[in-house]
Structures are given as C-alpha cells and as structure tokens.
Write an enzyme that holds these catalytic residues in place. Sequence first.
Site, PDB file in Angstrom:
ATOM      1  CE1 TYR C  47      -3.688   2.491   0.383  1.00 54.34           C
ATOM      2  CE2 TYR C  47      -2.256   3.473   2.047  1.00 54.34           C
ATOM      3  CZ  TYR C  47      -3.354   3.555   1.207  1.00 54.34           C
ATOM      4  OH  TYR C  47      -4.110   4.697   1.179  1.00 54.34           O
ATOM      5  CB  SER C 129      -4.033  12.151   5.591  1.00 52.23           C
ATOM      6  OG  SER C 129      -5.007  11.532   4.785  1.00 52.23           O
ATOM      7  CE1 TYR C 153      -7.261  12.138  -0.894  1.00 48.26           C
ATOM      8  CE2 TYR C 153      -7.116  11.261   1.326  1.00 48.26           C
ATOM      9  CZ  TYR C 153      -6.581  11.411   0.053  1.00 48.26           C
ATOM     10  OH  TYR C 153      -5.395  10.828  -0.250  1.00 48.26           O
ATOM     11  CB  THR C 179      -5.910  15.688  -2.082  1.00 49.53           C
ATOM     12  OG1 THR C 179      -4.903  15.871  -1.091  1.00 49.53           O
ATOM     13  CG2 THR C 179      -5.442  14.674  -3.112  1.00 49.53           C
ATOM     14  NE  ARG C 188      -3.502   4.010  -5.408  1.00 54.60           N
ATOM     15  CZ  ARG C 188      -3.650   4.789  -4.340  1.00 54.60           C
ATOM     16  NH1 ARG C 188      -3.569   4.252  -3.133  1.00 54.60           N
ATOM     17  NH2 ARG C 188      -3.862   6.085  -4.478  1.00 54.60           N
ATOM     18  CE  LYS C 261      -0.131  16.136  -1.874  1.00 52.64           C
ATOM     19  NZ  LYS C 261      -0.726  14.862  -2.241  1.00 52.64           N
ATOM     20  CG  HIS C 285      -1.770  11.002  -4.588  1.00 56.20           C
ATOM     21  ND1 HIS C 285      -2.870  11.725  -4.219  1.00 56.20           N
ATOM     22  CD2 HIS C 285      -1.520  10.190  -3.528  1.00 56.20           C
ATOM     23  CE1 HIS C 285      -3.287  11.347  -3.019  1.00 56.20           C
ATOM     24  NE2 HIS C 285      -2.477  10.420  -2.572  1.00 56.20           N
ATOM     25  CB  SER C 317       5.284  13.432  -7.088  1.00 55.97           C
ATOM     26  OG  SER C 317       3.945  13.492  -6.666  1.00 55.97           O
ATOM     27  CB  VAL C 319      11.137  14.835  -2.768  1.00 55.81           C
ATOM     28  CG1 VAL C 319      12.261  15.312  -1.858  1.00 55.81           C
ATOM     29  CG2 VAL C 319      10.644  15.965  -3.666  1.00 55.81           C
ATOM     30  NE  ARG C 320      11.441   7.950  -2.761  1.00 57.33           N
ATOM     31  CZ  ARG C 320      10.240   8.520  -2.912  1.00 57.33           C
ATOM     32  NH1 ARG C 320      10.067   9.802  -2.617  1.00 57.33           N
ATOM     33  NH2 ARG C 320       9.215   7.809  -3.334  1.00 57.33           N
TER      34      ARG C 320
END
Lengths: 388, 388, 388, 388
Positions: C47, C129, C153, C179, C188, C261, C285, C317, C319-320
């Site tokens: 997930y 969230s 949401y 969002t 998914r 967003k 996302h 989305s 970014v590391r």
Amino acid sequence: MTGAAFGGYQNEIYLQGLAGTTPAFTTDATGLEAAAEKVLEPGPFSYVAGAAGSGATARANRAAFDRWKIVPRMLTDATHRDLATTVLGTPMPAPLALAPVGVQTIVHPDGELATARAAAALGVPMILSTAASSTIEDVAAANGDGPRWFQLYWPGDNDVCASILARAKKEGYTALVVTLDTWTLAWRPGDLDQAYLPFLHGDGVAVPFSDPVFRARLEKPPEDDPASAILRWISMVTGTDKAWAQLPFLREHWDGPIVLKGIQHPDDARRAVDAGMDGIVVSNHGGRQVDGALGSLDALPGVVAAVGGRTEVLFDSGVRTGADMIKALALGADAVLLGRPYLYGLAHGGEDGVRHVLRSLLADFDLTLGLSGHRTVAELGAADLVRT
Amino acid sequence: MTGAAFGGYQNEIYLQGLAGTTPAFTTDATGLEAAAEKVLEPGPFSYVAGAAGSGATARANRAAFDRWKIVPRMLTDATHRDLATTVLGTPMPAPLALAPVGVQTIVHPDGELATARAAAALGVPMILSTAASSTIEDVAAANGDGPRWFQLYWPGDNDVCASILARAKKEGYTALVVTLDTWTLAWRPGDLDQAYLPFLHGDGVAVPFSDPVFRARLEKPPEDDPASAILRWISMVTGTDKAWAQLPFLREHWDGPIVLKGIQHPDDARRAVDAGMDGIVVSNHGGRQVDGALGSLDALPGVVAAVGGRTEVLFDSGVRTGADMIKALALGADAVLLGRPYLYGLAHGGEDGVRHVLRSLLADFDLTLGLSGHRTVAELGAADLVRT
Amino acid sequence: MTGAAFGGYQNEIYLQGLAGTTPAFTTDATGLEAAAEKVLEPGPFSYVAGAAGSGATARANRAAFDRWKIVPRMLTDATHRDLATTVLGTPMPAPLALAPVGVQTIVHPDGELATARAAAALGVPMILSTAASSTIEDVAAANGDGPRWFQLYWPGDNDVCASILARAKKEGYTALVVTLDTWTLAWRPGDLDQAYLPFLHGDGVAVPFSDPVFRARLEKPPEDDPASAILRWISMVTGTDKAWAQLPFLREHWDGPIVLKGIQHPDDARRAVDAGMDGIVVSNHGGRQVDGALGSLDALPGVVAAVGGRTEVLFDSGVRTGADMIKALALGADAVLLGRPYLYGLAHGGEDGVRHVLRSLLADFDLTLGLSGHRTVAELGAADLVRT
Amino acid sequence: MTGAAFGGYQNEIYLQGLAGTTPAFTTDATGLEAAAEKVLEPGPFSYVAGAAGSGATARANRAAFDRWKIVPRMLTDATHRDLATTVLGTPMPAPLALAPVGVQTIVHPDGELATARAAAALGVPMILSTAASSTIEDVAAANGDGPRWFQLYWPGDNDVCASILARAKKEGYTALVVTLDTWTLAWRPGDLDQAYLPFLHGDGVAVPFSDPVFRARLEKPPEDDPASAILRWISMVTGTDKAWAQLPFLREHWDGPIVLKGIQHPDDARRAVDAGMDGIVVSNHGGRQVDGALGSLDALPGVVAAVGGRTEVLFDSGVRTGADMIKALALGADAVLLGRPYLYGLAHGGEDGVRHVLRSLLADFDLTLGLSGHRTVAELGAADLVRT
C-alpha cells in the site's frame, strides 16, 4: 539459390518438429554467444567474444542498430524474392560474406576447413584470415568452387607480403581485404587476465609457417622453435608503419579488387576512393580494437555520403540478425560481413554448426526482407528506416 | 454498461477482501506474462509470448508508449463517465476489441469458445482468426448476441476465400479485418528452437478443416491425413502474392466494413483510403513479424495525419494498460485491440480468466481516464500528452 | 535551528562510530524502501510503496529528477547557511513539509501521533490526512507547538466537510491542502492482488469516525458496524463531482491559506491563481493515481512559468534526496513535500524512525546546498542546473 | 619512457602466459572495483568506492564519457608514439597524474609510501593529499626523484597553512593543488551506515600530526589524545570560509604553480584565470561531494571554452580507461587525474598493485591512442570525437 530457399529453412525446422526433432543449436541470433560459452574453454571463448578495453565499442555497435527502425510496407507482392547480388566482382546468393577470423581451431579442431566447406555449400564468400590456422592452399581445397577472398595483415617485410599474395592469388582468392585497424593488438582485458593469446600456443600460424619466404627469414624452422617463429611473425605484423602512400605496393602485387577494411571516418573513405581502391569495409573490428569508439553503423551514413557511389561499401561489426542486414543495406552498404556468430556455430558443431548459423541468418534476412515489403536488395534505401 | 461500471471492478475486488478473498489471477497488466508462464507448457507459452528475431520490435512497442506521458487535469467533474463509442458501425461499450489470435486451444481446452463467451458478456467485439481452433459457426454460437468481426488470412485460392467469407458473413461477423503483415511466418527463434508450430499438431485448423471448398481441394479428408491437410492449408496462406489491385475481390465478397490490419507507413495508409477501405489497423502484429521495426505507437501519429479522418484508425501492438489505451486514443486512434493479455487470462482460467483480464483493463482504463480529467473518449486529444 | 545544525547530524553519526555505534536505520535515501520491506507485512508495504497501474508514473518521477543536474560553485563562503523560509504564512526551518499520508497505523502502532511528535521536534510542518488513523484533536496534541496543516479529501456532504474544517481550524492547523487528484482510487495492482485496502479493515478512519456530523449520517454508530461506516465514508469521498466553481465553499469555511494539491498542467495552475488560491502543490500523488503520466518534476517548470509568482508553489512526488530538493527549488518551487520515505522511517522505528529519516534528508540537503555554493534557499535558481 | 614502452606491458603479459603465469590482478579497468571489494573490509571499501547521496553524480561521471565516441583514423603511421607532455612545468611521460587521495593505509599498510614508489618508478606525478597517512617528508623520500605535487585542504588557521606549505615546498612538491569542493564532507550513506570515518580512527592524520604549528595549537600532543587532535584537525578543515579574495594568501606562501581543483562552472573557471591561477582541475571529486551534479566530463567543454587557453586545464572524475583519457584530452584537457583505480591496485598488492594498475592504464591509453591514428597527445582535438 533463391531467397525463398533461404526462408525455407524455417519450414524445414518446423517439419522436423513433426518427428520430434529440434535444431541442434539455437536459432536465436542473440543467444548464440551464451550457447557457445557452454562448449568452449574460457580462453577461446574470451578471445572470440571479448572486445577492447571496457567493451564500450562492442556495446555501441549493437546500440547503433537499435537506433534505426524498419518501416514495413504492405501488399507489395514480395512472395518471390531474389537476394542475389554481385560485390567486388563476385556473384553472391545474398549480400553476406564471412568476415575474416583467425585461429579458428581454438574453437573446433576442423577450424577454417569446416568454415570453408559450409561457406561453399551455401555459396557465401569466405574471407580467409592471414592469421588462419590452416594454409591458404588447404582452405582453398576445402572451399572448392566456393567464392573466396583473402584478408591481409600487411607484413612489414615486402617479400613475405608478396609471397603470401601470390599464393592467395594462385589459389583462387579473388579479392584482397586489407585490414587497417589491427597493426597492433588492442588492450583486451578478457585475454590479458588469462594471458591467453592463441598465436603463442601454436594456433593460427599456418599461413606464415607454410610460407617459404617467411621460413627463410627464420634462424630455425618453425617446427623446431615454434615460439620464436610466432614471435617473429607477430613482430612482422605488429608495429608496421603502413600509410596511404604505400598502397601502390599492394596494387602491384595483387591482380584483382582491393578493399580497405576498418574505415570509420568519411575522410578516410575519401582517401580510399582517391587511392583507387575497389571497396572499403566500414568496420571497427567488432569493437576489438579501439575502446570507446562510435558504433560502426553510426559511421556508415557519413561514409556512404563521402564515397558517393565511387567505390563499393561493405559493412562489418555488430551484425547479428536479418534486420541488422536490412538496416546496413538501407543505409548504403552493398553487403555485410558476419563475424563472431559463425564462430559460435563452428564451436558448437563444426561445419554443420556454421551452416546452421548461416542458414538461420539468411532465412531470417530473407523473411524479414520480404515481410518488410521488398523483393530485392536493390530496393532497400533510407526511406525504409526511421531513426528513434 | 457505463464506464463507472468498469471501474467498479476495483471496489468488487476490495470488498471481496473483507471475506479474505483475493483475485484468482493477477490484476497487474505487466505481470500477466510471468503469471501465464507458470501454467503453460514451453511450446504454447513461447508461441504466444514470443516475437520475431531478436524481439526488438516487441520491445520497441513498449518503449514507444513510454515516450508519451499523460498530463492529468483537475476539477473537471469526471465522476460519471461514458466510454461508449461506435467503430466500424459496431456500438462498443469502450474503444476496445479483442485482437484476432489463432489456435487458442493451445493455451486452454475451451479456446476461442471461452473467449467468445467472455467477450459477449462484456459487449467487447471479438475478432475471430482464420487460424482459429474452433469453427466460424461454433464461435458465433458461443458469442451469441455479442459483437464480432472476422479476421482473414487471405487464401491464395479465391474459391476457398469466398467460401470462408460467406460463412463468416452468414454467422453475423459484421466487419472484415484483413491481416496484411503475415502472408508468411517470420523467423521466430522461440518457436524454432522447439520446432513448435501449433498448426502442425492439429490445433488452429478448425476454420479451414470445416470449409467444404477447402476440403474439396484435398486428396483425402483432413480426418484421414491431418498433416497433409495442414500443410496444404499453410501453403495456401503462405506465399500468396496479394497486392493493392486485388482488394476489389474482397469488396465483391464481403458486404460490410473492410479493414486492413498491419499498416505502419503513412503511404500505405493513404493507399488504403484511396482503395476505399473502411478502416485500418496500425499494427506490427505485436512484434511477431518484422524484427527491428519501429514501435507501432511511433507509427500512429504519421498514419493518423496521412489519413486525415477519411477512414477509421484502430491501433494494435503493445497495449497493456489503461494508460496505453489513453495514449493511443489521444494520438488519434478510434479504438485499440488487445492481444496477448487476454490469452494469458485464457491460459489461467478459461472464460473467467479472459473476463478478469478484460474487466481489469477496462477498469484501469475507466479510472485512469476519469482521473486524467475526462468523461468521454471523444475528449482525448494530443493536448493530453507530452513527449519526453 | 540553522542549516549547520541539520548538517551536524552527519558528525553526530560519525562520532557515535567512535563508540562502535551505527545508525539503527539506513542513511541512504534510496535504500529506505528495501529496508522497510523487511519489517512490514506485504499488505501495508504494497500500500505504501505501490503505485498506479504499471508503476510508470512513479518511475517517471525519479527519471525526471535525473534529467536535471546541479552545477556546483566554488569559493562562495557557504559555511554558514540559513535554510529557513516561510511558506503559506508558516515559518519553516527548511523548505520541507511532510506530505499528507493516511492510515499510518498500518506501518506502526503509533501512526500519525509518532509522525506528529517527530515533525514537531524538528519544526517541520506536518500535513494531516483526512484519512488519518488518529483524530484531528489527538494529532494536534501530539504535535504541540509544531506547525501543522490539514489535508482535505473533499467530502460530498457539505455539512461533514464544514464540520471537519471547523475542527481542524480549531486545533491549530493553519493551512488547508485540498487534494484534487484522488476523488476516486486508481487501479493499483499491488493492493488489488492482495485485495488489501486498509480503510476496509478499520484503519485510517479516525477522522471521519470521530466527526459528529458524519456519525449523524450513519444508521448505526461506527463502533457497532465499522464496515458499513467505512463504506459510507468511502462513498462520500469517492465519486464526488467537485469542480472549479465549488471552491468558494472552501473559502467560506476556512479562515486561512488554501492550497490545491495535484496540479500538473499549466492551465490548471492558472485557474488556481484566478480562483484566488494561496498556493498549489505540483504533485501526481507519488505516481499513485494516473498511470503513464509525466514525472511531476517535468511538470514543474511549465507550472511555475504559468503562475508567474502570483501564488506559492509547493512540489511533491519523487523527492528522496537533498539534491532532489535543490532541483525542485531551483526550478521554482517554494518548498517540497516528503511522502513515502518518512513512512519507511515510521515503519522501522516509530517516532525515532521518522526523526532519523527527516534529519538525514535535512542534513543531506543542508550539506549539498552548501557544497553547491549556496547559503540560502533564495539563492537557488535555474542557473544552478543543466539539463542532460 | 616512450609510449611504445607503455603498450609493451601487453606483450609482457602475453609472454608470461607461455610460462602459465597470469596477471596477479585484473587488467580490466571496469573490474577493479569488484576485485578490490574482495580484499577490503566493508568500511575501507565503502570509503573508497562510495559517493555522495544516491550516487547519481558518480554514475553521471561515467555516463558523460559514454556520450562521446572516438572516430579512429587509418594509415597514419602511428607505430612510434610519444606520449610525453609538460603540465604545470612538470615533464610527464604521459598526460596522467595520480589524484590526491588521503588515508591510504586503510586499504594497505604501505599506504602513500607504496603509491609514491610506484608513481616514481613510472615517472607519473603523484599528488599527495593533506589527509595523507604518511608525512610530507616520508612520502617525498619514498618518491625520490619522481615528480610530485601537493594537495591542500586549506586550513582555517593561516599559520598551520603556511607551515604545511613550507614543508611541502621544502620537500620538492612543485605544484600546489587546492581542493575547493571539500571544505566540509558530503552526506555519504555508505560511510554513515557504518559510522566509518577513517580520520576518527587514527588514519590519515600524519600530515597535520607531524606539523609543529598544528601541534602547538593543541592542549595535549596528538600521541596523548589522538581523538581530540583529530577532531581539532577536522574542525580546522571543515567550515572554513574561503573565498576568491583569499587566494593571494596562497600565492604569498607558495613559490610555484597553483591549481584550483573542483571547478565545474565556466564562470568559476574565468575567475580562476582572473585570479592568476596557473591551472584548474575540472573535477567533482569523483561524485563524492555534490549528489545530483552533472558529470564532470559534461562540464569540461564549457570550462575549456571559458578558459580559452589562458590557464592549464586538468580533468578528474570518472577516468577509468585509455579511451576516457583520449576523450578528456580531445575535449581540451591538458592531462587527467586517476583516483579510485590506483587505490584498488594498492589494496590488492601494495606498490606492485599500483604499478600494475598504472601500467595497464598507460598501455591501454598508448595502444588506443595509436589505434585511433595518433602519435602524440597534441594531435587530439574535438575532431576525433562524435557525440551520440
């Protein structure tokens, strides 16, 4: 022998399947190397499959093919195909010749003799290497009526050179292919890590060992002191100072077409034309010489444009599939040379193995040409490709 | 059946999760092949999953999709979607049809009959292959009220051709899809290495075997000598010399839309328009015919521009996900065909497997379309994509 | 808290090495996912780590970063750095906030409460969230004086929406992040293959379950019939028909900055400006919604140009690393959001794990910024990058 | 020592093969890292092989080389090659120097002394690091008549700096190489995950520990409290606020060429020229400092154009093969530095290992230069390359 006959190898295999028989060796051009690795010792495998330095040029050769894509055409009635062509005065059943590869006995005891027989059976020209492990005469005998050309590593000693050329001419090798890119061996880590150089172990020396002029240059006969003879031979090939001005010597000693192999730069192609050469081979020796070099197919369009049809252009380095052949031909090559793949066939099954690899490639070429919408090689041109 | 209903398959699966039930077959379009490999023998698997030569065209098909990217739009109120469209006169719940695939019994005993039932259940048009392993009549019966088209491998014998067309027409196949790119089989190493050609073993011959005109051409009935019958059939398909000038024959014998499948070049698309064809399928047969060819999606924009709306354009080769469908539609296709994936579903679970794969793809398409900001297929256009 | 303090985490780790202590969790941003997989069950891992469809968008997010390269500058005296900035009226120690992620108890029992504590310890804004597994009130208490924003949401029921917004506002969430890209869940496969949707099992429902207006909408209290309550909640979120015209409702019920967003298209960015939004988040996302979409960083330059400084632009989305942050900021983002990585830290070590991941990223960013030759975030611009 | 002598290493290895002897260490430049990993502990291996952050810059260094391809020329008579050049006033047998690398005893007990002996044996300049694990004086003694330069991590304490420079000058280090890109250590996950920093364990501190001015700065002699001494030393190097205006200090204290190492931006190169520097090194420290940065070879052409021949340009970062050297030289570098590869040689076999790696690279360079058609380094230019 017609194109349709080449493609028929496919049906032959399928029909054998009815009897539960599968091909002894893979039909997958991209799987030949892995299959050959299983039957070869590490030294010979590395020598054949290996490349210079980091292997970048060998990879670039394949990447160059992948940049061009065939655009197939429909409803052109390409059922009956004629792949025949004439290159360097030699009628050929398809625009394909066997690239010169030396020391073939390191992969199979029958070596060049098996290759010569397989080539003759299909009518495909064989180019015998100066570094062959069988003599000029024995290969000619094995090749029989088959078309054959002779590849020259240009010796520093003019008398030896003249002697070898005279023998080749006498034995029916019609064209002379002069390799320019290997006057010294490149840095090849695969071989160096094993300190494996086949010439030093007695393979691949039949051509010079059998040459009377070369023998006369030695203190002892090769039979008595093979190591010294080999080193002498290598020293004659290595480090020679050949330049454009010396090409007339070859013309004087060769009565037939002369081709320069190893051209990558358009200016060198122009010089070859100016020097009256009958052809060039766009080649980087399969990536075995200059590491980090451009893919050979990337060099082809510029060379073809520079030559402008004034000499014949053969293509070498990286050819594996029928589609590869189509791409090289569409970009202006008159024919292509096949190298490592037929050695893998030889390794697996001697003459039968070479025949199988050649028939597979020719069938693939034949079918792919037809399915692309063409009946003859002459139809191919830049309009058949897109660059992605 | 509305788009929202397709997307609802997702909720159905999640809700089954409350009871500890997971889907019997993967919902991952890119994992279908690996999952199918586990339930198939090497021969059938290779035949379905394999491609021509080095597999380069099949890879190019996927790479072409990856070059285009969807730019999603927000706050467009796409909750209620209507994916329905009409192609070749056939009302469809979504711009999707099942590509013609022969010999389906090699992956599951129910073969085309299972496919026909699954397609009918969803209202998705099925295109029956000339090389099917069930008869035209039996598939029609299994398909019932479902929309169905007929794919033609154009026989060299006009009487056989006319007989087959008449049977298909009689059984309610509304459109004729003429495959141009497979008048001979390509060099397919995966099959050749196993000498596996399903037709030679009795699969995929129901259509010709059941045809009275074809039977009359044989010395013995197929039941008595299946191998000879098969070879005869293959010889009729292979090597035929079809060309643009012969298209009127089909028009004479088919009262309905005619579509040419296998177009990749804009000039061929223009010729199809000039020949009065009702549609074309931009396809390279999933990479199974010409190795080293361009990705089919790379061919689509040029073909769409050449056609200029004068005929319907379907897209085939490489479609795996809902995003792929969106890309092909945004580049101008009126609908897409799905090939190998539904065979993998068939392999795994017969009719249920096909339904699962179709429902998964349609749900993915439905949701991705909506999340991209669109309510109907007609809204899609080049502005929805960027090229990277 | 200064930039130098962030970079100091490096020294802290090295000095611990003198005592033979190594970090409990990896410091390698690209190794977090694999490390987290070892401590998570397949459902929760899939997930969090999973994406829509074929995963192409998630890969595109990373590929987009790789196209841009930093050109470091020398001798700029960047020893003392100040990374602080103010975004959406919130002073921040660095241009970083925690992206809203729901159902955090599926990876660690402390869930959002641990995240809230870790964020507060570092002063990094947390975005709670709507799908959180702790209540708005409990997270606010855990977050204490830390900066916090609330993600919405957008429910179809205006009363529920107003109630949630009022609670968030009361509890000190200063900005509202709406969002747009997830009004329905994408296809998914990772979750579907396991039929795993955390909401259906009772996780991630604290926010609605604790809402009195939502409870009043139910036939039974959630405690008595959680499955029905969850389905009701999902149905409220899923399928809502929000559009640009409805934005004034949010403005009426939220006294503070509002951010949209999920923007990827320049036209949508312009509409957000025209609608008076205080900011946008360029986000896809994390590739979890539209498969086959463009990398979010590929969308950023066009959006920044369209906005022209008229509203604040956050980036999300993919970014590391610290270098990723620099690239997004140099291309015009005012701050970036971090998503999956902090979940991996939470999975590994609760609050300590989140702190470790955040300190690692901030140290990496701080050091990379300085070594690139910069002392402040404001110095970054397009001149610091080249595209390859 | 001539180029031919370098290439002769190849023959030496092949001839050893006659006696069944193979090289003790690989000759494959791209295999050195894997070979060294087998003989090193994880800490030292990670320290040498590792890079900053995600490793993207190290990968970009290699990718940059792959974008440029050599176009070999034929029949140029390149048998006799002269690779000699003069850089920074130092005559060199080839355009190669050993990049400064500290703490070499972590990979082999002989450390910098072995490197100094190997470099001297080949006449290749060695650049001693300020972070060396042997003293300036001991390395000079080991290096003997060999050419040597000194690398400076510029201390914040001017007296310490002046003392170190004076010692280096006295010991015959002719050029000063000032590293600009490492005034603080980057975020290096490979080292951090092991909390491994060699300086903290007593390695790599010989240069400062032996310096009387540095010692005078300490409360206790390093022998009594090495940890404190090391931390003091690191603090002197870390966080210094050096800027362009301070370069005159170095000029005052160094009587010889000064080179700035770490330039990637053309503007910084111009400033170096304006500041009267004798040279620059285009380098990104092998990808060890700024993650996500451009490949160093991608920076070279712009820097060379900006410099316009007004100062000498050395190249560093990513060099592995002879072809790499040719590419950097053809793009305008006067010489290249080799880093990690000689450390791998040192790890494997001390002085012999370094010599083997150097001889292998020089032989590869020599042969590849000749086979590309060139006799001298001066002949190389942009015309020898194509970009793909």
